[in-house]
Structure formats: C-alpha cells, structure tokens
Design an enzyme around this catalytic site. Structure first.
Site, PDB file in Angstrom:
ATOM      1  N   ASP A 182      -1.112   6.368 -12.394  1.00  0.00           N
ATOM      2  CA  ASP A 182      -0.023   7.278 -12.045  1.00  0.00           C
ATOM      3  C   ASP A 182       1.238   6.968 -12.858  1.00  0.00           C
ATOM      4  OD1 ASP A 182       1.829   8.933 -10.988  1.00  0.00           O
ATOM      5  OD2 ASP A 182       1.554   8.331  -8.899  1.00  0.00           O
ATOM      6  N   HIS A 207       3.594  14.320  -0.497  1.00  0.00           N
ATOM      7  CA  HIS A 207       2.977  13.305   0.361  1.00  0.00           C
ATOM      8  C   HIS A 207       3.653  13.252   1.739  1.00  0.00           C
ATOM      9  CE1 HIS A 207       1.721  11.564  -3.656  1.00  0.00           C
ATOM     10  NE2 HIS A 207       0.589  11.627  -3.001  1.00  0.00           N
ATOM     11  N   GLY A 208       2.891  12.853   2.737  1.00  0.00           N
ATOM     12  CA  GLY A 208       3.461  12.613   4.061  1.00  0.00           C
ATOM     13  C   GLY A 208       3.252  13.774   5.017  1.00  0.00           C
ATOM     14  N   ASN A 242      -6.780  15.464  -1.964  1.00  0.00           N
ATOM     15  CA  ASN A 242      -6.453  14.160  -1.373  1.00  0.00           C
ATOM     16  C   ASN A 242      -5.858  14.300   0.024  1.00  0.00           C
ATOM     17  OD1 ASN A 242      -7.016  13.332  -3.962  1.00  0.00           O
ATOM     18  ND2 ASN A 242      -5.214  12.026  -4.151  1.00  0.00           N
ATOM     19  N   SER A 300      -2.573  11.543   5.207  1.00  0.00           N
ATOM     20  CA  SER A 300      -1.736  11.708   6.408  1.00  0.00           C
ATOM     21  C   SER A 300      -2.516  12.268   7.598  1.00  0.00           C
ATOM     22  CB  SER A 300      -0.550  12.627   6.105  1.00  0.00           C
ATOM     23  OG  SER A 300       0.286  12.027   5.148  1.00  0.00           O
ATOM     24  N   ASP A 344      -6.287   4.833  -5.788  1.00  0.00           N
ATOM     25  CA  ASP A 344      -5.333   5.935  -5.644  1.00  0.00           C
ATOM     26  C   ASP A 344      -3.949   5.464  -6.111  1.00  0.00           C
ATOM     27  OD1 ASP A 344      -4.503   8.456  -4.784  1.00  0.00           O
ATOM     28  OD2 ASP A 344      -4.094   7.778  -2.740  1.00  0.00           O
ATOM     29  N   HIS A 345      -3.321   6.227  -6.996  1.00  0.00           N
ATOM     30  CA  HIS A 345      -1.970   5.908  -7.479  1.00  0.00           C
ATOM     31  C   HIS A 345      -1.856   4.512  -8.092  1.00  0.00           C
ATOM     32  CE1 HIS A 345      -0.085   9.575  -5.978  1.00  0.00           C
ATOM     33  NE2 HIS A 345      -0.833   9.441  -4.892  1.00  0.00           N
TER      34      HIS A 345
HETATM   35  P1  13P Z   1      -1.141  13.389   2.180  1.00  0.00           P
HETATM   36  O1  13P Z   1       0.071  12.572   2.515  1.00  0.00           O
HETATM   37  O2  13P Z   1      -0.826  14.844   2.183  1.00  0.00           O
HETATM   38  O3  13P Z   1      -2.304  13.080   3.046  1.00  0.00           O
HETATM   39  O4  13P Z   1      -1.554  13.045   0.664  1.00  0.00           O
HETATM   40  C1  13P Z   1      -2.424  11.992   0.388  1.00  0.00           C
HETATM   41  C2  13P Z   1      -2.512  11.691  -1.063  1.00  0.00           C
HETATM   42  O5  13P Z   1      -2.102  12.445  -1.926  1.00  0.00           O
HETATM   43  C3  13P Z   1      -3.148  10.420  -1.437  1.00  0.00           C
HETATM   44  O6  13P Z   1      -3.110  10.209  -2.808  1.00  0.00           O
HETATM   45  O1  G3H Z   2      -0.564   9.001  -1.807  1.00  0.00           O
HETATM   46  C1  G3H Z   2      -0.359   7.951  -1.209  1.00  0.00           C
HETATM   47  C2  G3H Z   2      -1.239   7.556  -0.119  1.00  0.00           C
HETATM   48  O2  G3H Z   2      -0.947   8.285   1.035  1.00  0.00           O
HETATM   49  C3  G3H Z   2      -1.255   6.064   0.095  1.00  0.00           C
HETATM   50  O3  G3H Z   2      -0.160   5.568   0.794  1.00  0.00           O
HETATM   51  O4  G3H Z   2       0.468   3.326  -0.221  1.00  0.00           O
HETATM   52  O5  G3H Z   2       0.992   3.869   2.172  1.00  0.00           O
HETATM   53  O6  G3H Z   2      -1.360   3.453   1.447  1.00  0.00           O
HETATM   54  P1  G3H Z   2      -0.007   3.977   1.045  1.00  0.00           P
HETATM   55 ZN    ZN Z   3      -1.300  11.040  -3.706  1.00  0.00          ZN
END
Ligand code: 13P
Ligand code: G3H
Ligand code: ZN
Length: 312
Positions: A109, A184-185, A259, A262, A87-88
């Site tokens: 990303d 996010h968050g 995704n 949170s 992810d990212h």
């Molecule tokens: P949330 O913070 O809304 O759960 O998003 C998670 C996300 O996009 C992980 O890539």
């Molecule tokens: O989109 C991001 C995810 O919520 C991952 O967050 O780098 O704190 O694990 P993190």
């Molecule tokens: Zn994300």
C-alpha cells in the site's frame, strides 16, 4: 515455507474466474480463531473461493507461529480456492516477511505516496513476490479512514483513470485497488443517497478491460448489528455503510475482490454485547464467543450469496 504446502492458492485463477463469471471474491479480515473459523466455514458451506486477509496489526496480534498453526489446522485443499493475503502491507520488508511465512498474496500500500514512489515500491515488491508465485495488489487513489462519526481520518482522493494503465504496466501487479468513494470503518456516508463514483469505475474498466479491480472499505454496516450494539450498551450512532445494491453494481464492472472487515467486527461485538446483557450470570467466554461466531458466520454467508455472488 511454500504456501502450497498449506493448501493455499494465489489469486491468479481466482480472479480470472471472477472476471469471467461476474462475481467478486470476498476478502474477509481475521485476527483470531473465532473470526477465522466463521469465515472458512461460511466459504466452505457456500462453496465460495475466499481470501483470508491479515493486516499487519492483526499479524502482530496473533503472532507468526500461531497464525501458521491456525492455517495449517484448516487442512485446506487447493481446489477449495483459499488465499492468505497480507492486507495493507506498508513496506517491502513487511511483504517479504509475509511471503516467507507462507502468504500467497500481498498488498503493498503505497497509495499515500507520490505516483513515482508508489510505482517504484510496487515494482520492487512485485519482482520479489513473483519469484515465489505470490500475487501482488497495489492501490492508486486514497480512501478516507473513519474510526467514528466525529474523527474522520485522512481525506480521500479518487483514482485518476488516466493513471491506471501506466501504473499497472510499470509495476507488473496482479490487481489494482481503486478509490471510488468507499472508506474504511463504520461511518462511511453522511446520508443514504451518497453513491459510489460509477463514472470513474466505468472509465477505469474501459482503460483496463479484463484486469482485476479491488474495492476496499466495502462493508455494508448492517443496521441490525448496529441496533443490537446500541441496544445493549454500545454507542455507535449514525454508523452507515455502502448500500448492497451499489456493491452488486460494482461487481458487474470488473470489481473482483471486495474487502470486508468492519461488518465482522460489528457482528462479533453485537453477539458479545447481547449475550452478556441477556445472560449476566455467564462467565464462560465460549458462551458469548459462540454468539459472536454465529453472527459472523451468518454475515459472511449472507454477503457471499447476496453481494459477492461467489458461491455455488
Ligand atoms: P471495511 O472497514 O469497510 O470493512 O474495509 C475493510 C478493508 O478495506 C480491509 O482492507
Ligand atoms: O483496512 C484495514 C483493515 O480494516 C485492518 O484494520 O489494522 O485495525 O487490523 P486493522
Ligand atoms: Zn482496506
């Protein structure tokens, strides 16, 4: 290591099925045994495909070997339709590292880069990943990241529908993450009436019919978890997520990966806080981690059934 040896699949067939049957594959983030076991049990019990998402920082937290050991320990069968996804991913090197570890899907990303640099990076990753049959996701437009109600992260910019065909064609990616108002968050919206930009989603879907679109920052921030956290010593006032009916609407319009991170963090924290507050004498972590696991499992089952519509 080939991801097929872990019983994993890439996202190609998953997304084709999701598009054909109008559901979304859930991508839940994990970072330890409790999160992983809650997610996989929920997916298995609902017969849903699932994407196990690992951020770079989560990979660092678990360590390469422990992560691989845990995935190995799931004893996955390919017909369970489970993908392991970076992810990212922030760089080509990070994606290569994940692919060599056995990931079946990566996100590169470059969304904060200028358009041409984003294309170049996504193209380079895709060329490499496709040699190993690994799927690639990239992003156009940027999401705001909001850590708490006072510290808003970078500002967002919506995806420009006029760019999407060029981007997908020039990069060869397998799915596209778009920015239509999610973030996010746990502090996503100031009021309940803020809506996603369905006009932009409609235009993107028109430009890219039958192409898998991805929604990041899609947690619903269930109020019962927030209330429990606040009741038992936490401080998360005004946490607010995306309304479930908005997500269901998006799923009908080519969003085929959603995704969620949170919501699991909230479920985990609510379980631990309540368990410790109500049982001040306990000091066996397995007791309060069981409460955390149960909350996360219930959250995943609920979202699979009521938002993703991906279960059987
Ligand atoms: P949330 O913070 O809304 O759960 O998003 C998670 C996300 O996009 C992980 O890539
Ligand atoms: O989109 C991001 C995810 O919520 C991952 O967050 O780098 O704190 O694990 P993190
Ligand atoms: Zn994300």
């Amino acid at each position: 290591m080939d991801y097929k040896d872990f019983g994993l699949v890439n996202t190609t067939q998953m997304f084709a099925n999701a598009l054909a049957h109008h559901y979304a594959v859930p991508a839940f983030n994990f970072y330890n045994m409790e999160t992983l076991s809650a997610i996989i049990n929920a997916a298995r019990d609902t017969h849903s495909p699932v994407i196990l998402a690992v951020s770079e920082s989560a990979l660092k937290y678990m360590g390469d070997d422990l992560l691989r050991g845990m995935i190995w320990g799931l004893n996955l069968k390919q017909n369970e339709n489970v993908a392991l996804h970076l992810d990212h991913g922030a760089s080509f090197e990070s994606c290569v590292h994940a692919i060599k570890l056995g990931f079946s899907s990566v996100m590169i990303d470059g969304s904060k880069m200028p358009f041409d640099a984003n294309v170049e990076l996504a193209r380079t990753v895709t060329d490499f990943a496709h040699k190993y049959n690994v799927s690639v996701e990239a992003e156009l437009g940027t999401l705001a990241g909001i850590e708490d109600e006072n510290t808003h992260g970078d500002s967002s910019s919506y995806t420009n529908p006029n760019d999407v065909v060029n981007f997908v064609t020039a990069t060869g990616i397998d799915s596209l993450a778009i920015a239509i108002g999610t973030s996010h968050g746990a502090y996503k919206r100031k009021s309940d009436d803020e809506e996603l930009r369905f006009d932009i989603l409609d235009e993107i879907a028109k430009q890219l019919p039958d192409f898998p679109l991805v929604l990041h920052g899609a947690s619903t921030v269930p109020s019962h978890f927030v209330d429990t956290i606040n009741k038992f010593g936490g401080k998360m006032s005004n946490a607010r997520g995306i309304a479930p009916d908005q997500l269901r609407r998006a799923v009908q319009k080519n969003i085929c990966k959603i995704n969620v991170d949170s919501d699991l963090r909230l479920a985990f924290t609510a379980g631990v806080r309540k368990s410790l507050a109500q049982n001040p004498e306990i000091f066996n972590p397995r007791e309060y981690l069981t409460a955390a696991k149960n909350n996360m499992y219930e959250n995943c089952v609920n979202e699979i059934k009521n938002i993703m519509n991906s279960g059987k």
